[in-house]
Design an enzyme around this catalytic site. Structure first.
Site, PDB file in Angstrom:
ATOM      1  N   ALA A   1      -0.211   4.562   2.480  1.00 51.86           N
ATOM      2  CA  ALA A   1      -1.041   5.709   2.852  1.00 51.86           C
ATOM      3  C   ALA A   1      -2.508   5.371   2.594  1.00 51.86           C
ATOM      4  CB  ALA A   1      -0.632   6.934   2.039  1.00 51.86           C
ATOM      5  N   LYS A   2      -3.388   6.199   3.074  1.00 55.28           N
ATOM      6  CA  LYS A   2      -4.822   6.007   2.814  1.00 55.28           C
ATOM      7  C   LYS A   2      -5.530   7.311   3.146  1.00 55.28           C
ATOM      8  CE  LYS A   2      -7.632   2.698   1.502  1.00 55.28           C
ATOM      9  NZ  LYS A   2      -7.340   1.571   0.577  1.00 55.28           N
ATOM     10  N   GLY A   3      -6.687   7.516   2.537  1.00 57.04           N
ATOM     11  CA  GLY A   3      -7.448   8.729   2.833  1.00 57.04           C
ATOM     12  C   GLY A   3      -8.921   8.418   2.923  1.00 57.04           C
TER      13      GLY A   3
ATOM     14  N   VAL B   1      -3.741   9.762   5.769  1.00 58.46           N
ATOM     15  CA  VAL B   1      -2.750   9.196   6.682  1.00 58.46           C
ATOM     16  C   VAL B   1      -1.610   8.617   5.865  1.00 58.46           C
ATOM     17  CG1 VAL B   1      -2.302   7.375   8.382  1.00 58.46           C
ATOM     18  CG2 VAL B   1      -4.458   8.632   8.456  1.00 58.46           C
TER      19      VAL B   1
ATOM     20  N   ASP C   1     -11.064   3.994  -3.947  1.00 56.17           N
ATOM     21  CA  ASP C   1     -11.397   2.929  -2.997  1.00 56.17           C
ATOM     22  C   ASP C   1     -12.918   2.942  -2.884  1.00 56.17           C
ATOM     23  OD1 ASP C   1      -9.978   1.014  -0.981  1.00 56.17           O
ATOM     24  OD2 ASP C   1     -11.556   1.917   0.209  1.00 56.17           O
TER      25      ASP C   1
END
Ligand code: NAD
Length: 422
Positions: A107-109, A62, A148
């Protein structure tokens, strides 16, 4: 894709945005844009498992905002991962990068999987295939991933290698948190935990807690929790509480943190550390223990309204992203004189700050000493703390409201002056 709007974590992130929407004085249209991520990419990731079967995983990336620069944010592997969680985390990254002044968007995944139950080979095939599937949407100037929960330096090395092999050239700055052997930076592995403790040092000065005479409880004993606990112990703090997925443990005399770190380097959890079974308490009991500093450093939504009401700490250092529910948040806002909260987007920003240093070093192919990295980290994070504190004093608000206001205002202003595209 609208289902992300039903996610409790996304609702919490939205709640936080709306809590500062009037304070930041931005056009209503800009706030509307900030509520929604710019891009959600969901890919199917087929993986050949060790037993010969094929399993399908769902990979998510995202990009909440790309206005300030490339997207920046971690990649999480875990059973709870879903689009709502990733959207919320991407949103928090936007405010975090803005608050500390980095040239990145948020952002992040994530991939819904249980990395502990997968072999190294399965984990590698999952990571490499995911990287290929999202190849068109990431890049050193587009979106830069980092570790993460459930991912680590090795995961980043696989992403770096897959991207470079697919692009046909070396692209060192495609991910951060890589091993030092392949263009990583010194100091990245410890950056988040060290940063947590630099913000605790500043908070302790402000509220008059002496770290050398203090006690702390730390939830989570992975990268962030274990380093935060060690850094606090190095400053004389007695760590009376530790916790991981196996349970919460309280020992009044304090734990030997380097010994626990040695244990978890050889064992999956704290569970069979000698004698620790006798220290087991519930999560509610853990957070109700009297201490000077409480560090939620495991995962989101760990402190609900009731947990917050029972807290007996002077400083709550949010090392994890989004550890407080909206109800807890409301209680803590109303009791900010008793409990000083260091909000997540400030407290754990050391990781993204040193990721930024790694990205810069990768672009320049010029690498810094550990001392240089640490000095610059301290400069940036202490400055962000003091700016947030000064906003909270001048606007008579709590630290979370101050941090969110500064972050949201910067992203919103960038959107406003650039126009509708970014
Ligand atoms: P990690 O996977 O290294 O460690 C997570 C820890 O939490 C483990 O000890 C695990 O056992 C524990 N845990 C999981 N579920 C738990 C539960 N229900 N109760 C108690 N403990 C539980 O992850 P990490 O990298 O240390 O990340 C921890 C938090 O910090 C996450 O919220 C992450 O988003 C945030 N964060 C990490 C970084 C980073 O650089 N790694 C940077 C910023 C923020």
């Amino acid at each position: 894709m609208a289902e992300y709007k039903d996610s409790a974590f996304y609702k919490m992130a939205l709640d936080q945005l709306m809590s500062v929407s009037t304070l930041v004085d931005l056009p209503a249209g800009v706030i509307e844009r900030l509520k929604i991520p710019k891009r959600i990419v969901v890919v199917s990731v087929p993986v050949r498992m060790d037993d010969g079967s094929t399993r399908m995983f769902e990979g998510i990336r995202v990009q909440h905002s790309l206005t300030a620069g490339p997207g920046k944010g971690g990649l999480r592997y875990g059973t709870s991962v879903d689009v709502g969680e990733v959207v919320a985390l991407a949103m928090l990254m936007s405010w975090k990068c803005a608050l500390v002044g980095l040239p990145f968007g948020g952002a992040k995944g994530g991939i819904a999987c249980d990395p502990a139950k997968m072999s190294i080979g399965e984990n590698e095939r999952l990571t490499r295939r995911f990287t290929q599937e999202i190849f068109p949407f990431i890049g050193p100037n587009t979106d830069v991933m980092a570790p993460d929960m459930g991912t680590n330096e090795q995961t980043m090395a696989w992403i770096y290698d897959t991207y470079a092999m697919t692009a046909g050239e070396n692209v060192a700055q495609i991910v951060t948190g890589k091993p030092v052997a392949v263009f990583g930076t010194l100091g990245r592995r410890t950056a988040t935990g060290c940063g947590v403790v630099y913000t605790i040092e500043e908070a302790a000065k402000h509220v008059g807690v002496k770290l050398s005479e203090s006690t702390a409880i730390v939830q989570g004993f992975g990268n962030v929790g274990s380093i935060s606990a060690k850094e606090l112990q190095d400053r004389g703090t007695r760590i009376t509480g530790v916790a991981d997925v196996s349970g919460h443990y309280f020992r009044k005399a304090g734990f030997d943190i380097p010994d626990l770190i040695l244990h978890t380097s050889r064992n999956p959890t704290l569970a069979n550390y000698p004698g620790i079974a006798n220290d087991k308490v519930t999560r509610e009991e853990f957070y109700a223990m009297p201490c000077d500093i409480a560090v939620p450093g495991a995962m989101e939504l760990q402190i609900n309204g009731e947990t917050a009401r029972n807290l007996k700490c002077r400083i709550l250092a949010e090392a994890a992203n989004g550890p407080c529910t909206p109800e807890a948040d409301k209680y803590l806002r109303e009791h900010s004189k008793e409990i000083f909260v260091i909000p997540d987007i400030l407290c754990n920003s050391g990781g993204v700050i040193v990721s930024y240093f790694e990205w810069v070093q990768g672009i320049q192919m010029f690498f810094w000493s550990a001392e240089e990295v640490d000095n610059k980290l301290q400069q940036m994070i202490r400055r962000a703390f003091l700016t947030t504190l000064s906003f909270s004093v001048s606007h008579k608000c709590d630290m979370r409201t101050a941090a969110l206001s500064l972050g949201v205002k910067k992203v919103g202003t960038e959107k406003h002056v650039r126009g509708l595209f970014p």
